[in-house]
Design a protein around this motif. Structure first.
Motif, PDB file in Angstrom:
ATOM      1  N   THR A  92       0.858  -1.177   0.000  1.00  0.00           N
ATOM      2  CA  THR A  92       0.000   0.000   0.000  1.00  0.00           C
ATOM      3  C   THR A  92       0.898   1.231   0.000  1.00  0.00           C
ATOM      4  OG1 THR A  92      -1.880   1.072   1.087  1.00  0.00           O
ATOM      5  CG2 THR A  92      -0.247   0.096   2.535  1.00  0.00           C
ATOM      6  N   ILE A 104      -6.856  -5.018  -1.005  1.00  0.00           N
ATOM      7  CA  ILE A 104      -7.241  -5.771   0.202  1.00  0.00           C
ATOM      8  C   ILE A 104      -8.713  -6.169   0.168  1.00  0.00           C
ATOM      9  CG2 ILE A 104      -7.772  -3.720   1.603  1.00  0.00           C
ATOM     10  CD1 ILE A 104      -6.059  -6.902   2.931  1.00  0.00           C
ATOM     11  N   THR A 109     -20.465  -0.163   0.370  1.00  0.00           N
ATOM     12  CA  THR A 109     -19.495   0.735  -0.254  1.00  0.00           C
ATOM     13  C   THR A 109     -18.214   0.738   0.559  1.00  0.00           C
ATOM     14  OG1 THR A 109     -19.285   3.060   0.367  1.00  0.00           O
ATOM     15  CG2 THR A 109     -21.466   2.326  -0.247  1.00  0.00           C
ATOM     16  N   VAL A 110     -17.112   1.025  -0.116  1.00  0.00           N
ATOM     17  CA  VAL A 110     -15.798   0.982   0.527  1.00  0.00           C
ATOM     18  C   VAL A 110     -14.769   1.769  -0.264  1.00  0.00           C
ATOM     19  CG1 VAL A 110     -15.153  -1.155  -0.705  1.00  0.00           C
ATOM     20  CG2 VAL A 110     -13.958  -0.554   1.394  1.00  0.00           C
ATOM     21  N   GLY A 111     -13.767   2.260   0.423  1.00  0.00           N
ATOM     22  CA  GLY A 111     -12.579   2.790  -0.246  1.00  0.00           C
ATOM     23  C   GLY A 111     -12.379   4.272  -0.099  1.00  0.00           C
ATOM     24  N   GLU A 112     -13.441   5.011   0.139  1.00  0.00           N
ATOM     25  CA  GLU A 112     -13.348   6.469   0.246  1.00  0.00           C
ATOM     26  C   GLU A 112     -14.666   6.956   0.838  1.00  0.00           C
ATOM     27  OE1 GLU A 112     -13.686   8.288  -3.729  1.00  0.00           O
ATOM     28  OE2 GLU A 112     -14.217   6.276  -4.396  1.00  0.00           O
ATOM     29  N   PRO A 113     -14.696   8.178   1.314  1.00  0.00           N
ATOM     30  CA  PRO A 113     -15.960   8.686   1.834  1.00  0.00           C
ATOM     31  C   PRO A 113     -17.001   8.738   0.717  1.00  0.00           C
ATOM     32  CG  PRO A 113     -14.126  10.109   2.494  1.00  0.00           C
ATOM     33  CD  PRO A 113     -13.588   9.138   1.477  1.00  0.00           C
ATOM     34  N   TRP A 165     -15.850   1.269   6.606  1.00  0.00           N
ATOM     35  CA  TRP A 165     -14.530   1.913   6.682  1.00  0.00           C
ATOM     36  C   TRP A 165     -13.486   0.913   7.159  1.00  0.00           C
ATOM     37  CZ3 TRP A 165     -11.165   2.221  10.776  1.00  0.00           C
ATOM     38  CH2 TRP A 165      -9.957   2.894  10.480  1.00  0.00           C
ATOM     39  N   GLN A 219      -9.015  -0.471   6.088  1.00  0.00           N
ATOM     40  CA  GLN A 219      -7.751  -0.188   5.390  1.00  0.00           C
ATOM     41  C   GLN A 219      -7.008  -1.485   5.063  1.00  0.00           C
ATOM     42  OE1 GLN A 219      -6.104   2.031   8.858  1.00  0.00           O
ATOM     43  NE2 GLN A 219      -6.168   3.811   7.498  1.00  0.00           N
ATOM     44  N   THR A 220      -6.067  -1.384   4.138  1.00  0.00           N
ATOM     45  CA  THR A 220      -5.188  -2.528   3.859  1.00  0.00           C
ATOM     46  C   THR A 220      -4.582  -3.025   5.174  1.00  0.00           C
ATOM     47  OG1 THR A 220      -4.621  -1.497   1.756  1.00  0.00           O
ATOM     48  CG2 THR A 220      -3.157  -3.243   2.521  1.00  0.00           C
ATOM     49  N   ASP A 261      -6.491   8.755   9.207  1.00  0.00           N
ATOM     50  CA  ASP A 261      -7.762   9.380   8.819  1.00  0.00           C
ATOM     51  C   ASP A 261      -8.275  10.311   9.914  1.00  0.00           C
ATOM     52  OD1 ASP A 261      -8.330   8.281   6.271  1.00  0.00           O
ATOM     53  OD2 ASP A 261      -8.896   6.381   7.200  1.00  0.00           O
ATOM     54  N   ILE A 305     -16.166   9.282   8.497  1.00  0.00           N
ATOM     55  CA  ILE A 305     -14.755   9.444   8.143  1.00  0.00           C
ATOM     56  C   ILE A 305     -14.649  10.691   7.277  1.00  0.00           C
ATOM     57  CG2 ILE A 305     -12.740   8.312   7.104  1.00  0.00           C
ATOM     58  CD1 ILE A 305     -14.119   6.771   9.499  1.00  0.00           C
ATOM     59  N   ARG A 327      -8.263  11.618   4.653  1.00  0.00           N
ATOM     60  CA  ARG A 327      -6.876  11.471   5.104  1.00  0.00           C
ATOM     61  C   ARG A 327      -6.380  12.764   5.739  1.00  0.00           C
ATOM     62  NH1 ARG A 327      -5.124   6.397   5.401  1.00  0.00           N
ATOM     63  NH2 ARG A 327      -3.123   7.399   5.713  1.00  0.00           N
ATOM     64  N   ILE A 334      -6.735   9.931  -1.966  1.00  0.00           N
ATOM     65  CA  ILE A 334      -7.508   8.802  -2.475  1.00  0.00           C
ATOM     66  C   ILE A 334      -8.209   9.212  -3.760  1.00  0.00           C
ATOM     67  CG2 ILE A 334      -9.266   7.100  -1.909  1.00  0.00           C
ATOM     68  CD1 ILE A 334      -8.309   7.128   0.840  1.00  0.00           C
ATOM     69  N   ASN A 356      -5.414   4.458  -3.063  1.00  0.00           N
ATOM     70  CA  ASN A 356      -4.508   5.239  -2.225  1.00  0.00           C
ATOM     71  C   ASN A 356      -3.268   5.647  -2.998  1.00  0.00           C
ATOM     72  OD1 ASN A 356      -5.944   4.955   0.014  1.00  0.00           O
ATOM     73  ND2 ASN A 356      -4.415   3.825   1.173  1.00  0.00           N
TER      74      ASN A 356
END
Ligand code: PRX
Length: 635
Positions: free
Chosen positions: A250, A296, A371-375, A399, A401-402, A487, A499, A502, A508, A513
């Motif tokens: 990552t 991930i 949903t996942v990965g960013e706001p 929410w 992370q790797t 975060d 969240i 960053r 992102i 990332n």
């Protein structure tokens, strides 16, 4: 009876309290009743965040593939484990049963063994989303080799860095990949990468696009003939709970990518338990996560979490826009998908196309959306809820992370009332804390701060491959005795988390990332460039896009700026991959700096985001005069 399946909000609170009050007892019960162990643990947890060192289920022996495959054979042998949906909708989908997966994984594992791969060796996997990707991951795990999957959108140079960092001797790839209407020459990328990787002795090549690739004698071998020859039986290697299962890279805000190391037992328990509860998976459901296994999300929620629960999981090779923007909806209808998990960037791209693609398809099978990965922004959240979920399917905004290995803050579908843009409540066993800039925990609700986790959870990464000090510095040094996520977050009046993004130099973009430093390093390789700074700015579809400020060694009108822009983006594509290309490049005469010479990205970020009327005090800068020039020429 352990609380493996939570169904109501009260049950969530009750189980959550138990998981915090007696974490060891709690996780021990979950592990004991729902997984297959060759030997149970001597100790559930030992930890010390100052070293940092964390061990779960120490002394236990297991193989994760026996949990993902073997133990289902008696009851689910003919059930579909993986549905492969090809890039081209005219090509038939492939259903791989648990029994077939067992045989395929054993064959692949035997091939790896015959190539000399042993327990603890690192194997690099650079494959498109074809069945061989899932099978090779599981084959590594079956023989105790540590897989390092590199997303097949990374460039040769990025691939080489990752192969060398973890010293992989064997690489698994394919002749090429399909991506919408295009094909990509993956084997050619591997060949280029291997010019920089002395230690790779073997490349196994799967056939996918039937292109004419060059095979290097003594190094490259076609995979299929080896598989054909191999036995479909193999005894799984017995692994220790804390043996590494995989490395996944990552981006960091500085330096080379970080090879996050995940170990076996804790990762397995947490990936499986979160999958079951967050998505409320039931035996006959068909689950689809659109991520790539190179990230991930694909590791934990296409492969390990679903298969540990005996689920049916879809692997999709293509893109949402091919042959048209109805593809996702067509797949949901075709396979009667019950849980659908994707990224906000995809939702925004699809929303932009309107609802006519959607309306052509029957989406009534859907029970849960993720949903996942960013706001996720409010508009996208409502579009998803109204049009895909028809306001009857909860959205789990997950929410994680790797580094965390599994979902950390999330609603539990049908138990936790959702709230747009909020990831809501900590998952079972997760103890978040919001910290102020002085390192003090901010208690109470309606507050915001930096998000930390104050107690270990089973699937946390244990180290950075080859650099434990960096692991300590990055995650355990900012706040004493806490894991720092990087975060920011706020906690509302009922304790729900949102969240906010960053707080470091990671940006992102479309859910990926990206560290600013490696991109700046790539730009600075251009002979005409003196200095550069990258910031993010809001983008309708990508969430953030990249804005580059570049100072040239010699100013002057002689160079064609558009050509320079192209050259700079080409350098980034070569060094990292097309995902890191800049949307805007502004040439400047100087970059704003503090008196100690640090570039003031905060100011550059505001200018790029059209907030230059709100820059705050710039009089203490080393070179305040450059700010107006930058504002005047903003793109
Ligand atoms: O900033 C957070 C954001 O993605 C980061 C982790 O990225 P990565 O390691 O690539 O893993 C992504 C998939 C798990 C986090 O630090 N992020 C992830 N999920 C969310 C999120 N931001 C807001 N809401 C989310 N649901």
């Amino acid at each position: 009876m352990s609380n493996y399946h939570i169904k109501h909000l009260e049950e969530y609170y009750q189980v959550y309290r138990k998981s915090v009050r007696e974490p060891e007892h709690f996780w021990e019960e979950i592990a004991e009743e729902h997984f297959l162990w060759r030997k149970k643990w001597d100790n559930v947890l030992s930890w010390d965040f100052t070293k940092p060192e964390v061990k779960w289920f120490e002394g236990a022996k297991l193989n994760i593939t026996e949990n993902c495959i073997d133990r289902h054979l008696a009851t689910r042998g003919d059930k579909t484990a993986i549905i492969f949906e090809p890039n081209n909708p005219k090509e038939a989908a492939v259903h791989i049963s648990y029994k077939a997966l067992y045989h395929r994984v054993n064959k692949f594992a035997n091939v790896l063994k015959s190539q000399g791969v042993k327990k603890g060796d690192r194997v690099c996997i650079y494959l498109p989303m074809i069945p061989e990707l899932a099978v090779s991951v599981l084959a590594c795990a079956r023989i105790g080799a540590i897989h390092s999957v590199v997303f097949a959108g990374f460039s040769a140079s990025a691939l080489a860095t990752r192969i060398n960092d973890s010293d992989c001797k064997l690489v698994i790839t394919s002749d090429g990949s399909y991506r919408g209407a295009k094909t990509i020459d993956l084997k050619g990328i591997v060949d280029d990468a291997l010019n920089e990787c002395e230690n790779v002795s073997t490349v196994l090549v799967a056939k996918r696009i039937n292109s004419n690739v060059k095979m290097k004698a003594g190094r490259d071998q076609w995979l299929q003939p080896l598989l054909d020859e191999a036995s479909n039986q193999l005894k799984a290697e017995v692994m220790d709970a804390e043996d590494p299962l995989f490395i996944l890279y990552t981006s960091g805000s500085t330096g080379t990518p970080k090879g996050m190391v995940h170990t076996t037992a804790g990762y397995m328990v947490y990936a499986a338990y979160t999958f079951k509860n967050v998505f409320q998976y039931r035996e006959k459901d068909v689950y689809w996560c659109t991520a790539d296994i190179g990230w991930i999300t694909g590791h934990s929620y296409i492969i390990y979490g679903p298969l540990c629960n005996g689920a049916t999981t879809i692997m999709f090779e293509g893109v949402p826009s091919y042959p048209d923007f109805g593809r996702f909806w067509e797949i949901i209808e075709k396979h009667k998908v019950n849980q659908f998990y994707t990224a906000p960037t995809a939702i925004r791209a699809l929303a932009k196309e309107g609802v006519e693609h959607l309306e052509k398809h029957d989406l009534s099978s859907i029970k849960v959306l993720g949903t996942v990965g960013e706001p996720i922004n409010e508009e996208a959240w409502h579009w998803y809820d109204d049009n895909v979920g028809k306001r009857k399917s909860p959205i789990v905004d997950t929410w994680w992370q790797t580094e965390t290995g599994g979902i950390m803050i999330t609603p539990i579908a049908y138990a936790t009332p959702t709230k747009p843009t909020y990831a809501t409540l900590p998952f079972i066993g997760i103890q978040p804390a919001l910290m102020d800039e002085h390192g003090k925990e901010i208690k109470g609700n309606q507050v915001d701060g930096r998000l930390c986790i104050k107690y270990p959870w089973p699937s946390m990464a244990r180290t950075i491959w080859g650099n434990h000090q960096r692991y300590k510095d990055t995650y355990f040094s900012a706040y004493k005795n806490k894991y720092f996520t990087g975060d920011g977050a706020l906690r509302d009046e009922v304790g729900y988390y949102r969240i906010t993004g960053r707080v470091d130099d990671v940006i992102i973009v479309s859910g990926h990332n990206l560290g600013t430093a490696p991109i700046e390093d790539a730009i600075n390789e251009h002979p005409a460039v003196a200095e550069s700074a990258i910031v993010g700015f809001p983008h309708d579809i990508k969430g953030n896009a990249l804005y580059g400020y570049v100072t040239l060694k010699e100013t002057g009108e002689s160079r064609d700026q558009n050509n320079l822009r192209k050259e700079i983006n080409q350098l980034i594509t070569d060094q990292i991959g097309p995902i890191a290309k800049l949307d805007k490049i502004q040439f400047t005469n100087g970059l704003p700096k503090t008196r100690s010479g640090k570039i003031m990205r905060r100011i550059l970020r505001k200018i790029a985001s059209n907030e230059s009327n709100n820059l705050g005090d710039i009089s203490t800068l080393l070179n305040p005069e450059c700010v107006q020039e930058i504002i005047d020429n903003v793109l």
